[in-house]
Structure formats: C-alpha cells, structure tokens
Scaffold this motif. Structure first.
Motif, mmCIF file in Angstrom:
data_model
loop_
_atom_site.group_PDB
_atom_site.id
_atom_site.type_symbol
_atom_site.label_atom_id
_atom_site.label_comp_id
_atom_site.label_asym_id
_atom_site.label_seq_id
_atom_site.Cartn_x
_atom_site.Cartn_y
_atom_site.Cartn_z
ATOM 1 N N ASN A 115 -33.199 60.592 102.049
ATOM 2 C CA ASN A 115 -32.585 61.970 101.759
ATOM 3 C C ASN A 115 -33.577 62.990 101.813
ATOM 4 O OD1 ASN A 115 -31.672 64.565 101.272
ATOM 5 N ND2 ASN A 115 -29.832 63.593 100.131
ATOM 6 N N PRO A 116 -33.975 63.849 102.827
ATOM 7 C CA PRO A 116 -35.187 64.868 103.023
ATOM 8 C C PRO A 116 -35.240 65.870 101.997
ATOM 9 C CG PRO A 116 -33.684 65.324 104.832
ATOM 10 C CD PRO A 116 -32.970 64.038 104.215
ATOM 11 N N ILE A 117 -34.281 66.073 101.321
ATOM 12 C CA ILE A 117 -34.182 67.421 100.367
ATOM 13 C C ILE A 117 -34.488 66.817 99.033
ATOM 14 C CG2 ILE A 117 -32.288 68.529 101.591
ATOM 15 C CD1 ILE A 117 -30.437 67.788 99.342
ATOM 16 N N HIS A 118 -34.775 65.513 98.873
ATOM 17 C CA HIS A 118 -35.091 64.979 97.448
ATOM 18 C C HIS A 118 -36.479 64.203 97.535
ATOM 19 C CE1 HIS A 118 -31.612 65.599 95.867
ATOM 20 N NE2 HIS A 118 -30.670 65.124 96.288
ATOM 21 N N ARG A 121 -39.437 61.176 92.941
ATOM 22 C CA ARG A 121 -39.289 60.983 91.888
ATOM 23 C C ARG A 121 -37.808 60.654 91.673
ATOM 24 N NH1 ARG A 121 -42.167 64.693 89.514
ATOM 25 N NH2 ARG A 121 -43.289 63.517 88.151
ATOM 26 N N TYR A 122 -36.819 61.477 92.363
ATOM 27 C CA TYR A 122 -35.532 61.500 92.674
ATOM 28 C C TYR A 122 -34.814 60.310 93.105
ATOM 29 C CZ TYR A 122 -30.804 62.640 93.101
ATOM 30 O OH TYR A 122 -29.132 62.805 93.284
ATOM 31 N N ILE A 123 -35.703 60.113 94.314
ATOM 32 C CA ILE A 123 -34.992 59.032 95.239
ATOM 33 C C ILE A 123 -35.343 57.345 94.733
ATOM 34 C CG2 ILE A 123 -35.756 57.684 97.424
ATOM 35 C CD1 ILE A 123 -36.456 60.414 98.720
ATOM 36 N N LEU A 124 -36.314 57.430 93.794
ATOM 37 C CA LEU A 124 -36.569 56.426 92.994
ATOM 38 C C LEU A 124 -36.028 56.022 91.408
ATOM 39 C CD1 LEU A 124 -40.163 55.272 94.125
ATOM 40 C CD2 LEU A 124 -38.079 54.367 95.164
ATOM 41 N N GLY A 125 -35.901 57.218 91.085
ATOM 42 C CA GLY A 125 -35.504 57.320 89.783
ATOM 43 C C GLY A 125 -33.915 57.304 89.666
ATOM 44 N N ARG A 126 -33.063 57.557 90.941
ATOM 45 C CA ARG A 126 -31.610 57.456 90.679
ATOM 46 C C ARG A 126 -31.232 56.155 90.431
ATOM 47 N NH1 ARG A 126 -26.995 60.311 91.910
ATOM 48 N NH2 ARG A 126 -25.757 59.085 93.479
ATOM 49 N N PRO A 127 -31.536 54.987 91.590
ATOM 50 C CA PRO A 127 -31.293 53.714 90.977
ATOM 51 C C PRO A 127 -31.643 53.238 89.826
ATOM 52 C CG PRO A 127 -32.735 53.864 92.924
ATOM 53 C CD PRO A 127 -32.612 55.033 92.713
ATOM 54 N N LEU A 128 -32.613 53.645 89.059
ATOM 55 C CA LEU A 128 -33.073 52.999 87.937
ATOM 56 C C LEU A 128 -32.210 53.602 86.964
ATOM 57 C CD1 LEU A 128 -36.886 53.779 88.143
ATOM 58 C CD2 LEU A 128 -35.965 51.659 87.963
ATOM 59 N N LYS A 129 -31.623 54.839 87.051
ATOM 60 C CA LYS A 129 -30.522 55.225 86.162
ATOM 61 C C LYS A 129 -29.473 54.718 86.300
ATOM 62 C CE LYS A 129 -29.208 60.155 84.796
ATOM 63 N NZ LYS A 129 -29.163 61.468 85.175
ATOM 64 N N ILE A 130 -28.841 54.689 87.549
ATOM 65 C CA ILE A 130 -27.505 54.249 87.867
ATOM 66 C C ILE A 130 -27.352 52.517 87.048
ATOM 67 C CG2 ILE A 130 -26.011 53.547 89.710
ATOM 68 C CD1 ILE A 130 -26.959 55.894 91.413
ATOM 69 N N HIS A 131 -28.391 51.799 87.615
ATOM 70 C CA HIS A 131 -28.256 50.507 87.314
ATOM 71 C C HIS A 131 -28.790 50.362 85.696
ATOM 72 C CE1 HIS A 131 -26.973 48.619 90.965
ATOM 73 N NE2 HIS A 131 -27.295 49.674 91.535
ATOM 74 N N ILE A 159 -45.704 60.056 93.451
ATOM 75 C CA ILE A 159 -44.530 60.383 93.013
ATOM 76 C C ILE A 159 -43.914 61.906 93.078
ATOM 77 C CG2 ILE A 159 -45.500 60.929 90.550
ATOM 78 C CD1 ILE A 159 -42.959 59.603 89.181
ATOM 79 N N GLU A 160 -44.925 62.756 93.336
ATOM 80 C CA GLU A 160 -44.549 64.254 93.683
ATOM 81 C C GLU A 160 -44.457 64.588 95.137
ATOM 82 O OE1 GLU A 160 -44.520 65.912 90.846
ATOM 83 O OE2 GLU A 160 -45.773 64.476 89.556
ATOM 84 N N LYS A 161 -44.538 63.384 95.960
ATOM 85 C CA LYS A 161 -44.207 63.732 97.447
ATOM 86 C C LYS A 161 -42.878 63.840 97.791
ATOM 87 C CE LYS A 161 -48.765 61.968 99.029
ATOM 88 N NZ LYS A 161 -49.440 63.034 99.549
ATOM 89 N N MET A 162 -42.668 64.751 99.106
ATOM 90 C CA MET A 162 -41.438 64.539 99.696
ATOM 91 C C MET A 162 -41.439 63.805 100.834
ATOM 92 S SD MET A 162 -39.564 67.150 98.090
ATOM 93 C CE MET A 162 -38.234 67.492 99.124
ATOM 94 N N PRO A 163 -40.091 62.944 101.375
ATOM 95 C CA PRO A 163 -40.191 62.333 102.390
ATOM 96 C C PRO A 163 -41.200 62.671 103.647
ATOM 97 C CG PRO A 163 -38.149 62.117 101.530
ATOM 98 C CD PRO A 163 -38.819 63.011 100.671
ATOM 99 N N HIS A 164 -40.882 64.048 103.911
ATOM 100 C CA HIS A 164 -41.589 64.382 105.297
ATOM 101 C C HIS A 164 -42.974 64.301 105.063
ATOM 102 C CE1 HIS A 164 -41.840 68.227 102.766
ATOM 103 N NE2 HIS A 164 -42.753 68.551 103.699
ATOM 104 N N GLU A 165 -43.505 64.335 103.889
ATOM 105 C CA GLU A 165 -45.174 64.208 103.837
ATOM 106 C C GLU A 165 -45.500 62.722 104.003
ATOM 107 O OE1 GLU A 165 -46.692 66.907 100.318
ATOM 108 O OE2 GLU A 165 -44.707 66.027 99.715
#
Ligand code: SF4
Length: 364
Positions: A115-118, A121-131, A159-165
């Motif tokens: 998801n380009p808007i996240h 930290r969010y992209i990888l943190g979300r599955p850690l949180k959900i599971h 960890i600070e980067k966005m996908p477009h970077e």
C-alpha cells in the motif's frame, strides 16, 4: 517419486510434509448471461505434491499451465473442485488466520502488493499485531529484525521508508518480510522475480535460498523460467495445460529432460553459448483449457506424437531416480509411478551451470 534435496536438508524420516496436495483439480465454470454455466475451464487436473521444510519445489510452465491456480489452491484462496490439501499431515482448514499463519503467499507484483500510503513500519507492524507475534512495546525491534532477515539494512533507516522510496527488488523483500512476520512454515512464491529487472532477480532468488537453508522454510517457487528453477530448486515439477508432465530432482531433470515438453522448455531457456535469443514462438501455443486436447494434452505440439497419444492419457512413468515423465515414449522402458511430486531421493548438491535470467549483482 523420491529424492533428497541437493543442498543437504532431507525430509526427516516419517515426518509429514509441511504442506501436501493430493490429486488437486480445479475446473472454473464460465457463465454467460443470467448466471448460466456454459462451459468449464479445466485449469488444474489431478496434481499431487509434497512440500518439506528446508526444500524448494519449483512448478514450471508457460502461461496457462495452471501453476498459479495450483499455488492459489494451496494458499486456500481458491477451493479445489476435488482433491485435498494437508497441512502438517492433517486436513487443512479452509483459510482463516490459523492457515495464513502457517502458509503465506508472495505475489508477483511488488509494486501493487504494498500500500503506497503506508510506510514500512505500518506495513510490517500490522501482521505482527494481527497475529500477535510481537507486543506493542517490542514491535519496532521485531520489524527491524524482519528487515534484517531479508537483508534490508541498515534496518533503522529502512523502517522509516515509504514503498515509493524502494527499488522493485527491495519492495519484493518487504513483501517477503511481511510474509515472514507471521512465522509461517510454508512460503508460496508466485513468479516472485518475473516483474523485477533482470539485474536484481538473483538477489531475491538468493534470499529465498537463504530462507530455505537458514529458517528451514518449505518453499513453492512458481515460475515460467526453468533456468531459475534449476538455480534455486531442489525439485522441479513441469506443468503443461493443467497437468504435471515431468517431475524430479532439479539438476537431474534439467540435465536429462525426458518429456518432450520439458525438452522444448529447455531449448527455449537462455543459454550464454547460443547467439540467438531463444523463444517458444514457432513451437505452437498452449491449448484451450475449455476443450483441452484428448489423451496427452501436448500431442498437438509434440514432434513425437503417435496415434495413441490423442486417445489415451499417459501415466507417470519412472524414468530415473525420483524422476517421472508422463509420456507414452517411456512405456516400454519404465514402470508407472505414483506421480506425486516430492523431494525424497538423493541428489548431490552441484553448482548449477544453467544461468537464470538473473546474472547480476544484489539489489542493495
Ligand atoms: Fe508426445 Fe505422445 Fe509423449 Fe504426449 S505422450 S509427449 S504426444 S509422445
């Protein structure tokens, strides 16, 4: 069919495979107007394979061979028409969190899968949180650990980067890290390098090999590129028009292909000694799966086709240690096999001489 992975890890005696497909078949109905079913697409027919921890099994074939449908059935995204999926030897649940924490799918397009808007930290943190695989207080450390496991370092910066970077290869590494976040036993990688620049494919293939060896993951590698399958995999299953036509230890199968279709695929694989660019164009095209050819589905393209090939489906004949070929040419010299793709027989690890379309440095 039996053989031992070439990198040394072996299916342990008596332990069930991490994931198993038994006679999986998928027919898609085609509906036109008012939901009327008018035809069936025979996408996958009677495919059996076993994935063990610490091994890579490659499924190779042209577009329309059914390889991605097979991966999606194993991911429980598509229900098979018939057949069974076993997880750790027991009937697999129909998806859900329990299944996705054991079996993860990595898709072809790393540009669409993040998801380009996240940020990462969010992209990888979300599955850690959900599971529930990391507490809130330790989430950052868990994310950095994931980044290090896929060689995105220094993790403190990524960890600070966005996908477009990120480059395409780095995005695919993030997609793999996201899959690892839930601590799966099985990784299903559907054409994971085909959308990447040739210059960065090798880095992602080496990452998958590293995860197999270091983390003992069972990996299914779906690809159209038999050279990269030889480079990475322990076992190769070649699919044509929904069926497995040949399977066996990766180096042995590519050094001594027995099925005419495997021979055709290899003749079209990149070869540094060949001046002209290889191509399957001119060798015919895969058949319609709405009305697939009778008997051997390869018979309209096969240079060795005999009258019986159009009438009778060939069984899988044992053509070498752990190698099977579904072709009538082997009938007099071989015995019929159970036709399950499985890494159970010995093959020494050898340096691959085939060059995948990836002969370039890491994407870091
Ligand atoms: Fe060719 Fe017949 Fe063998 Fe099929 S069974 S690959 S058509 S020779």
């Amino acid at each position: 069919m039996t053989h031992t992975p070439r990198h040394g890890a072996q299916p342990t005696g008596g332990e069930p495979p991490a994931l198993e497909a038994r006679a999986l078949t998928k027919h898609f109905p085609i509906r036109r107007g008012w939901g009327m079913r008018t035809a069936l697409v025979h996408a996958v027919e009677d495919v059996s394979l076993r994935l063990y921890g610490g091994t890579v099994t490659a499924v190779v074939g042209e577009s329309g061979s059914g390889k991605s449908t097979l991966a999606r059935m194993l991911a429980r995204l598509i229900e098979p028409t018939s057949g069974q999926v076993l997880l750790g030897g027991a009937p697999a649940p129909h998806g859900g969190r329990e299944y996705s924490s054991a079996v993860q799918l990595v898709l072809q397009d790393p540009f669409a899968s993040l998801n380009p808007i996240h940020g990462l930290r969010y992209i990888l943190g979300r599955p850690l949180k959900i599971h529930g695989t990391a507490q809130d207080s330790s989430a950052d450390e868990a994310i950095k650990d994931l980044l290090r496991r896929v060689a995105l370092t220094p993790a403190e910066q990524f960890i600070e980067k966005m996908p477009h970077e990120l480059s395409g290869g780095q995005r695919q590494r993030v997609a793999i890290a996201r899959a690892l976040a839930v601590q799966p036993h099985v990784l299903l990688a559907d054409e994971p390098v085909s959308m990447l620049d040739v210059s960065i494919r090798l880095g992602v293939l080496n990452l998958l090999a590293d995860l197999r060896d270091r983390e003992q993951l069972a990996i299914l590698y779906v690809t159209h590129d038999i050279a990269s399958a030889r480079y990475l995999a322990d076992t190769i299953a070649v699919m044509y028009a929904g069926r497995v036509v040949e399977a066996g230890p990766a180096v042995q199968l590519t050094d001594h292909p027995q099925h005419p279709y495997t021979q055709l695929l290899l003749s079209a694989a990149p070869d540094p000694d060949r001046a002209e660019a290889p191509s399957l164009a001119g060798a015919g095209s895969p058949p319609s799966l709405v009305n697939p050819p009778s008997g051997c589905r390869f018979h309209p393209r096969c240079p060795f086709a005999m009258p019986r090939c159009a009438e009778q489906l060939p069984p899988a004949f044992e053509v070498g240690p752990g190698q099977t070929s579904a072709c009538w040419l082997h009938e007099t010299s071989a015995t019929v096999s159970a036709n399950t793709v499985s890494p159970d027989t010995v093959e020494e690890r050898t340096t691959s001489s085939a060059t995948p379309e990836t002969n370039a440095p890491e994407d870091q």
